[in-house]
Design an enzyme around this catalytic site. Structure first.
Site, PDB file in Angstrom:
ATOM      1  CD  GLU A   1      -3.751  -2.181   7.719  1.00 25.43           C
ATOM      2  OE1 GLU A   1      -2.716  -2.576   7.201  1.00 25.43           O
ATOM      3  OE2 GLU A   1      -4.253  -1.072   7.496  1.00 25.43           O
TER       4      GLU A   1
ATOM      5  N   GLY B   1       2.804  -0.932   4.380  1.00 26.67           N
ATOM      6  CA  GLY B   1       2.707   0.467   3.980  1.00 26.67           C
ATOM      7  C   GLY B   1       4.078   1.001   3.607  1.00 26.67           C
TER       8      GLY B   1
ATOM      9  CG  HIS C   1      -5.925   2.304   5.512  1.00 30.03           C
ATOM     10  ND1 HIS C   1      -5.437   3.289   6.326  1.00 30.03           N
ATOM     11  CD2 HIS C   1      -4.929   1.405   5.364  1.00 30.03           C
ATOM     12  CE1 HIS C   1      -4.176   3.009   6.643  1.00 30.03           C
ATOM     13  NE2 HIS C   1      -3.848   1.864   6.069  1.00 30.03           N
TER      14      HIS C   1
ATOM     15  CG  ASN D   1      -1.760   1.218   1.360  1.00 33.38           C
ATOM     16  OD1 ASN D   1      -1.869   2.007   0.419  1.00 33.38           O
ATOM     17  ND2 ASN D   1      -2.375   1.416   2.519  1.00 33.38           N
ATOM     18  CD1 TRP D   2       3.768   1.245  -2.687  1.00 30.72           C
ATOM     19  CD2 TRP D   2       4.080   2.603  -4.442  1.00 30.72           C
ATOM     20  NE1 TRP D   2       4.778   0.707  -3.455  1.00 30.72           N
ATOM     21  CE2 TRP D   2       4.988   1.534  -4.536  1.00 30.72           C
ATOM     22  CE3 TRP D   2       4.095   3.579  -5.437  1.00 30.72           C
ATOM     23  CZ2 TRP D   2       5.907   1.408  -5.588  1.00 30.72           C
ATOM     24  CZ3 TRP D   2       5.003   3.457  -6.482  1.00 30.72           C
ATOM     25  CH2 TRP D   2       5.898   2.391  -6.545  1.00 30.72           C
ATOM     26  CE  LYS D   3      -0.177   3.524   4.701  1.00 31.06           C
ATOM     27  NZ  LYS D   3      -0.069   3.709   6.132  1.00 31.06           N
TER      28      LYS D   3
ATOM     29  N   GLY E   1       2.388   2.842  10.857  1.00 31.84           N
ATOM     30  CA  GLY E   1       3.332   3.950  10.673  1.00 31.84           C
ATOM     31  C   GLY E   1       4.089   4.344  11.927  1.00 31.84           C
TER      32      GLY E   1
ATOM     33  CB  SER F   1       5.151  -1.084  12.135  1.00 29.70           C
ATOM     34  OG  SER F   1       4.745   0.256  12.325  1.00 29.70           O
TER      35      SER F   1
HETATM   36  P1  PGA Z   1       2.733   0.812   7.679  1.00 33.30           P
HETATM   37  O1  PGA Z   1       1.271   0.957   7.086  1.00 33.30           O
HETATM   38  O2  PGA Z   1       3.306  -0.481   7.150  1.00 33.30           O
HETATM   39  O3  PGA Z   1       3.466   2.017   7.157  1.00 33.30           O
HETATM   40  O4  PGA Z   1       2.618   0.798   9.153  1.00 33.30           O
HETATM   41  C1  PGA Z   1       0.420  -0.134   7.002  1.00 33.30           C
HETATM   42  C2  PGA Z   1      -0.915   0.291   6.514  1.00 33.30           C
HETATM   43  O5  PGA Z   1      -1.329   1.414   6.775  1.00 33.30           O
HETATM   44  O6  PGA Z   1      -1.599  -0.466   5.827  1.00 33.30           O
END
Ligand code: PGA
Length: 253
Positions: free
Chosen positions: A168, A234, A96, A9-11, A174, A213
């Site tokens: 999640e 992410g 999300h 997930n590149w957001k 994050g 994470s």
């Molecule tokens: P992260 O994000 O790996 O940066 O914690 C995961 C997500 O939001 O799906």
């Protein structure tokens, strides 16, 4: 055994240069690792076609990070399931926590999007999870139940058949602090049992992810847990070296 499902997930990150580099680098190792995993890439929707062009013969699946529940019309800024199908994406990330928080998406809205995604033959990846305070107050299971219940209410008993569900925890996204593999397994077991119970069908087929994470350091211990079918990555998926390493580790699982 099922191939691990790895979702990137590149957001709201990346650009054409990153897409080019990323695809070039991962193409090199495709044969070695990629057939041992199901890889789903979710760059911002605007880069999906370009990514496909860069991929040539590489076969990877795509997810979009959001969709509207309207099919067409005066809905400025939205994207429909039809458009998602047209660009060749198969999956839709829904619920999300960043959309729940920043775009005020509640359980009902997420459930409407989930319904629309399913009836239009796309596969939802439903994200659910609790905040730090909810965890501290012992509310994790009741929050997860509420997030799941609304989907059943809107979509019926078979709602989760052929879907993905990602646990999640918001406190892990994050932050660099993942949930412990034991906790992940425990929560995913709870979610699985709850969905089977509510579906009233032990044959219902859905896959369970963990996100929050995930990194080269922790993926090995997470992916080998009994109830984990894969991970949603992410920030760790933006760096192709780390992403490749995670896929390599998961291939040895
Ligand atoms: P992260 O994000 O790996 O940066 O914690 C995961 C997500 O939001 O799906």
């Amino acid at each position: 055994m099922l191939k691990p499902i790895i979702i990137a997930n590149w957001k709201l990150n990346g650009d054409k240069i990153l897409v080019q580099k990323f695809i070039k680098k991962i193409s090199f190792d495709y044969k070695k690792y990629f057939k041992k995993n199901t890889i789903i890439l979710s760059p911002p929707i605007i880069y999906i076609e370009y990514m496909k062009k860069c991929m040539k013969n590489l076969k990877l699946s795509f997810a979009v990070q959001n969709v509207d529940y309207n099919y067409q019309g005066a809905f400025t800024g939205e994207i429909s399931t039809y458009m998602v199908q047209e660009i060749g994406a198969k999956y839709v990330i829904l619920g999300h926590s960043e959309r729940r928080k920043n775009h005020f998406e509640n359980n009902l809205l997420v459930a409407k999007k989930f319904y629309c995604t399913k009836i239009n033959n796309l596969i939802p990846i439903l994200c659910i999870g609790e905040t730090k305070n909810e965890k501290k107050s012992g509310l994790t299971k009741s929050i997860l139940k509420k997030q799941i219940d609304e989907i059943f209410l809107i979509c019926g008993k078979n709602a989760f058949n052929n879907t993905l569900i990602a646990y999640e925890p918001i406190w892990a996204i994050g932050t660099g602090t993942n949930a412990s593999p034991i906790l992940i397994n425990k929560i995913l077991k709870f979610i699985k049992k709850y969905i089977i119970y509510k579906s009233d069908n032990t044959n219902i087929k859905f896959y369970m992810q963990y996100g929050g994470s995930v990194s080269t350091e922790n993926i090995k211990d997470i992916i080998c847990q009994k109830y984990v079918d894969g991970v949603l990555i992410g920030s760790g998926s933006l760096n192709y070296k780390n992403f490749l390493k995670m896929i390599q580790i998961s291939s040895k699982n």
